[in-house]
Scaffold this active site. Structure first.
Site, PDB file in Angstrom:
ATOM      1  N   VAL A  77      -7.183   5.793  14.120  1.00 21.71           N
ATOM      2  CA  VAL A  77      -8.488   6.469  14.038  1.00 21.71           C
ATOM      3  C   VAL A  77      -9.446   5.845  13.024  1.00 21.71           C
ATOM      4  CG1 VAL A  77      -7.860   8.751  14.903  1.00 21.71           C
ATOM      5  CG2 VAL A  77      -7.512   8.212  12.501  1.00 21.71           C
ATOM      6  N   ASP A 168     -13.097  28.280  20.076  1.00 24.81           N
ATOM      7  CA  ASP A 168     -12.421  29.444  19.522  1.00 24.81           C
ATOM      8  C   ASP A 168     -11.665  29.994  20.721  1.00 24.81           C
ATOM      9  OD1 ASP A 168     -11.694  32.098  18.918  1.00 24.81           O
ATOM     10  OD2 ASP A 168     -13.147  32.133  17.300  1.00 24.81           O
ATOM     11  N   HIS A 169     -10.364  29.753  20.772  1.00 33.53           N
ATOM     12  CA  HIS A 169      -9.678  30.016  22.040  1.00 33.53           C
ATOM     13  C   HIS A 169      -9.670  31.504  22.411  1.00 33.53           C
ATOM     14  CE1 HIS A 169      -6.236  30.341  19.285  1.00 33.53           C
ATOM     15  NE2 HIS A 169      -5.794  31.233  20.128  1.00 33.53           N
ATOM     16  N   LYS A 173     -10.292  34.001  26.357  1.00 28.71           N
ATOM     17  CA  LYS A 173      -9.435  35.075  26.875  1.00 28.71           C
ATOM     18  C   LYS A 173     -10.230  35.982  27.812  1.00 28.71           C
ATOM     19  CE  LYS A 173      -6.308  35.060  22.936  1.00 28.71           C
ATOM     20  NZ  LYS A 173      -5.234  34.330  23.598  1.00 28.71           N
ATOM     21  N   HIS A 231     -11.608  34.175  15.007  1.00 27.23           N
ATOM     22  CA  HIS A 231     -11.321  35.082  16.128  1.00 27.23           C
ATOM     23  C   HIS A 231     -11.765  36.525  15.868  1.00 27.23           C
ATOM     24  CE1 HIS A 231      -9.070  31.593  17.067  1.00 27.23           C
ATOM     25  NE2 HIS A 231      -8.010  31.894  16.359  1.00 27.23           N
TER      26      HIS A 231
HETATM   27  P1  NAD Z   1       0.063  17.853  16.391  1.00 26.56           P
HETATM   28  O1  NAD Z   1       0.425  17.502  14.974  1.00 26.56           O
HETATM   29  O2  NAD Z   1       1.128  18.344  17.293  1.00 26.56           O
HETATM   30  O3  NAD Z   1      -0.578  16.552  17.083  1.00 26.56           O
HETATM   31  C1  NAD Z   1      -1.406  15.673  16.410  1.00 26.56           C
HETATM   32  C2  NAD Z   1      -1.792  14.498  17.312  1.00 26.56           C
HETATM   33  O4  NAD Z   1      -2.629  13.632  16.552  1.00 26.56           O
HETATM   34  C3  NAD Z   1      -0.643  13.640  17.811  1.00 26.56           C
HETATM   35  O5  NAD Z   1      -0.928  13.226  19.138  1.00 26.56           O
HETATM   36  C4  NAD Z   1      -0.697  12.403  16.892  1.00 26.56           C
HETATM   37  O6  NAD Z   1      -0.253  11.194  17.518  1.00 26.56           O
HETATM   38  C5  NAD Z   1      -2.161  12.301  16.646  1.00 26.56           C
HETATM   39  N1  NAD Z   1      -2.431  11.598  15.380  1.00 26.56           N
HETATM   40  C6  NAD Z   1      -2.129  12.024  14.134  1.00 26.56           C
HETATM   41  N2  NAD Z   1      -2.538  11.097  13.219  1.00 26.56           N
HETATM   42  C7  NAD Z   1      -3.147  10.107  13.912  1.00 26.56           C
HETATM   43  C8  NAD Z   1      -3.791   8.874  13.547  1.00 26.56           C
HETATM   44  N3  NAD Z   1      -3.890   8.505  12.260  1.00 26.56           N
HETATM   45  N4  NAD Z   1      -4.297   8.101  14.529  1.00 26.56           N
HETATM   46  C9  NAD Z   1      -4.198   8.491  15.812  1.00 26.56           C
HETATM   47  N5  NAD Z   1      -3.606   9.630  16.228  1.00 26.56           N
HETATM   48  C10 NAD Z   1      -3.076  10.420  15.288  1.00 26.56           C
HETATM   49  O7  NAD Z   1      -1.159  18.858  16.296  1.00 26.56           O
HETATM   50  P2  NAD Z   1      -1.567  20.033  17.350  1.00 26.56           P
HETATM   51  O8  NAD Z   1      -0.726  21.223  17.099  1.00 26.56           O
HETATM   52  O9  NAD Z   1      -1.606  19.476  18.721  1.00 26.56           O
HETATM   53  O10 NAD Z   1      -3.032  20.430  16.850  1.00 26.56           O
HETATM   54  C11 NAD Z   1      -4.167  19.607  17.074  1.00 26.56           C
HETATM   55  C12 NAD Z   1      -5.421  20.396  16.683  1.00 26.56           C
HETATM   56  O11 NAD Z   1      -5.507  21.560  17.477  1.00 26.56           O
HETATM   57  C13 NAD Z   1      -5.440  20.886  15.235  1.00 26.56           C
HETATM   58  O12 NAD Z   1      -6.772  20.874  14.785  1.00 26.56           O
HETATM   59  C14 NAD Z   1      -4.948  22.321  15.351  1.00 26.56           C
HETATM   60  O13 NAD Z   1      -5.419  23.138  14.299  1.00 26.56           O
HETATM   61  C15 NAD Z   1      -5.573  22.717  16.665  1.00 26.56           C
HETATM   62  N6  NAD Z   1      -4.910  23.834  17.339  1.00 26.56           N
HETATM   63  C16 NAD Z   1      -3.631  23.714  17.816  1.00 26.56           C
HETATM   64  C17 NAD Z   1      -3.041  24.771  18.494  1.00 26.56           C
HETATM   65  C18 NAD Z   1      -1.648  24.650  19.063  1.00 26.56           C
HETATM   66  O14 NAD Z   1      -1.247  25.568  19.794  1.00 26.56           O
HETATM   67  N7  NAD Z   1      -0.933  23.597  18.800  1.00 26.56           N
HETATM   68  C19 NAD Z   1      -3.737  25.976  18.665  1.00 26.56           C
HETATM   69  C20 NAD Z   1      -5.037  26.082  18.177  1.00 26.56           C
HETATM   70  C21 NAD Z   1      -5.614  24.996  17.525  1.00 26.56           C
END
Ligand code: NAD
Length: 489
Positions: A77, A168-169, A173, A231
């Site tokens: 990134v 905002d998921h 809903k 939320h």
């Molecule tokens: P995660 O840690 O499971 O996934 C992170 C992703 O980012 C991975 O694909 C990883 O390869 C990539 N990544 C990390 N560092 C990187 C880098 N330096 N270069 C390129 N790619 C990189 O995270 P997640 O749970 O999928 O959450 C992602 C976002 O969604 C966050 O902002 C989180 O707050 C939000 N979110 C997640 C959920 C959920 O259910 N998981 C729900 C609501 C919001």
């Protein structure tokens, strides 16, 4: 382009949601570039998308055709050359699928990357498109107002406000979207929807889960930032807003912003009169013994982080003056449930009073999750007896009618974004006002250590002080479990 395509969100939510849209014929010309750190071939990535769809939905009709639209790029990134490669790949794909230069960038990554990615998308030319460009941003949007402003300024260097879709998921809903329809399409509710007829509104969003593996993130967030700022505040705005003059994105958002502008700003030593914080101790949840928060992985054993918040929110405008909006949310509570209870005022004279029992007030209950529906609590004559009143409930269960068809929130939000409908995404003004409100609370709570932590046992509905918050005003929390009964049948 999905940044973070190997992550939990992409795998559990985004790929299955895209598949459902594809199955319904809502994805016509499309391609997805998965972007993440890990080196993967496109074939390996396509197989992981297939697995995620089958795991989530158990379906594979036309799955090979679906995954053939997916591409992968291993990406750093912070490195411009990665973005150059991505730009070239996007251009080839654009031509192949006739995408007319339209691009959606979905940032499903840790929030510290949101700003830098947006800036790179611009400086490395990915936002120079002939069609539309849209940026979808996951929560959290900042950590407080100041950091949210910094992030917003970075994003706005590359995208205009109308191109930013802040997720905002809860706004995906079904029953949250229904609040507006219930209010504005029913002659029996809208005339009563004010301080003359409503005594208080209660919003509960309880979880049975603990912090799980999210300790590191949660320690910097807590329930206030994780749930209330976004939320819970969004639900308050939808319940309290004035009817918009039209159902357009701008009109609806501006009515929501007016609610935020009318919030009574509670500060300093008043905070603990209006808000209660809690942290779970050990206890029994659904018959399982669970540890206290401080014993969870990646959590400080003297943590001051709240896993529960209850609060009384006042909206100082003509419609709502004097009506408390009580909110509560927490982890490791008795039950998983999100519900809104609108409690109407008592009738002026109760003809059916019996010494040991008062008439129940009318309640309108909006069931957000896990079950979806509406219940209206009324009083009616008890069959056979004298003129004694008893409570009856009119129930509408959404799932009962549409069976398994309630679309997953992310599916609706992705579709909205493709259509360019930003109504159910949060505008910067909403984000800024709600941070300003919540910052007053976190400022006080972060300065003072909660000496009574842990102050609620896992498997309960939170600390005693949360009950006292309502008792002081002559109310009590309607027990969410008891409200469930009819709707589940
Ligand atoms: P995660 O840690 O499971 O996934 C992170 C992703 O980012 C991975 O694909 C990883 O390869 C990539 N990544 C990390 N560092 C990187 C880098 N330096 N270069 C390129 N790619 C990189 O995270 P997640 O749970 O999928 O959450 C992602 C976002 O969604 C966050 O902002 C989180 O707050 C939000 N979110 C997640 C959920 C959920 O259910 N998981 C729900 C609501 C919001």
């Amino acid at each position: 382009m999905i940044f973070g395509a190997t992550g939990d969100l992409a795998v559990r939510k985004l790929f299955p949601s895209l598949y459902r849209l594809f199955q319904k014929g809502k994805l016509d010309k499309f391609a997805v570039i998965g972007v993440a750190r890990r080196p993967l071939t496109t074939e390996e990535f396509q197989n992981s998308v297939k697995d995620s769809v089958i795991t989530a939905l158990g379906k594979k009709e036309k799955i090979d055709e679906f995954i053939s639209h997916f591409y992968y790029q291993s990406h750093d990134v912070a490195d411009s050359s990665s973005y150059q490669n991505l730009k070239n790949l996007a251009q080839q794909i654009d031509d192949k699928y006739e995408l007319e230069g339209n691009r959606i960038f979905y940032l499903a990554m840790a929030p510290e990357f949101f700003g830098p990615i947006a800036l790179h998308l611009k400086s490395d030319g990915l936002t120079d498109v002939t069609g539309y460009k849209r940026l979808v941003i996951e929560k959290p949007f900042g950590h407080d107002l100041e950091s949210a402003k910094v992030l917003n300024n970075q994003i706005r260097k590359a995208f205009s406000e109308s191109e930013v879709y802040r997720i905002d998921h809860y706004l995906g809903k079904e029953m949250v979207r229904n609040i507006e329809v219930i209010r504005f399409a029913n002659a029996i509710f809208e005339p009563l929807w004010n301080n003359r007829y409503i005594s208080n509104i209660q919003i509960t969003s309880s979880e049975t889960l603990g912090v799980e593996e999210r300790g590191r993130y949660y320690e910097t967030s807590g329930a206030l930032r994780d749930m209330v700022q976004n939320h819970m505040m969004q639900m308050v705005a939808l319940l309290a807003m004035e009817p918009p003059i039209k159902l357009t994105t701008d009109e609806i958002r501006s009515e929501k912003v007016r609610v935020f502008r009318s919030l009574r700003m509670i500060k300093g030593d008043k905070i603990n009169k209006y808000f209660v914080r809690g942290q779970y101790g050990a206890g029994l949840v659904e018959d399982q013994q669970v540890p206290e928060y401080r014993a969870e992985p990646m959590v400080d054993n003297e943590s001051n982080t709240e896993t529960f918040v209850a609060g009384k929110i006042m909206i100082d405008n003509f419609r709502w003056a004097g009506v408390p909006f009580y909110i509560r949310t927490g982890k490791r509570m008795t039950t998983k449930s999100t519900k809104i209870v609108v409690q109407f005022k008592d009738i002026p004279m109760n003809l059916y009073y019996q010494p040991e029992k008062l008439l129940n007030p009318n309640l309108l209950v909006i069931h957000i999750q896990p079950e979806e529906g509406i219940t209206l609590h009324l009083n009616a004559k008890k069959a056979g007896g004298h003129l004694n009143a008893q409570e009856v409930k009119l129930s509408f269960a959404n799932t009962g009618i549409h069976a398994m068809n309630t679309p997953e929130g992310y599916e609706k939000l992705l579709y909205d974004c493709m259509r360019g409908d930003a109504t159910n995404f949060t505008h910067w003004d909403e984000v800024a006002y709600s941070w300003a409100f919540v910052d007053n609370i976190s400022e006080v709570w972060e300065k003072t250590k909660a000496e009574d932590y842990p102050n609620y046992e896992s498997g309960t509905m939170g600390p005693k002080a949360a009950d006292e918050l309502l008792e002081k005003d002559g109310f009590f929390w309607w027990p969410v479990n008891a409200l469930d009964v009819d709707i589940c049948k």
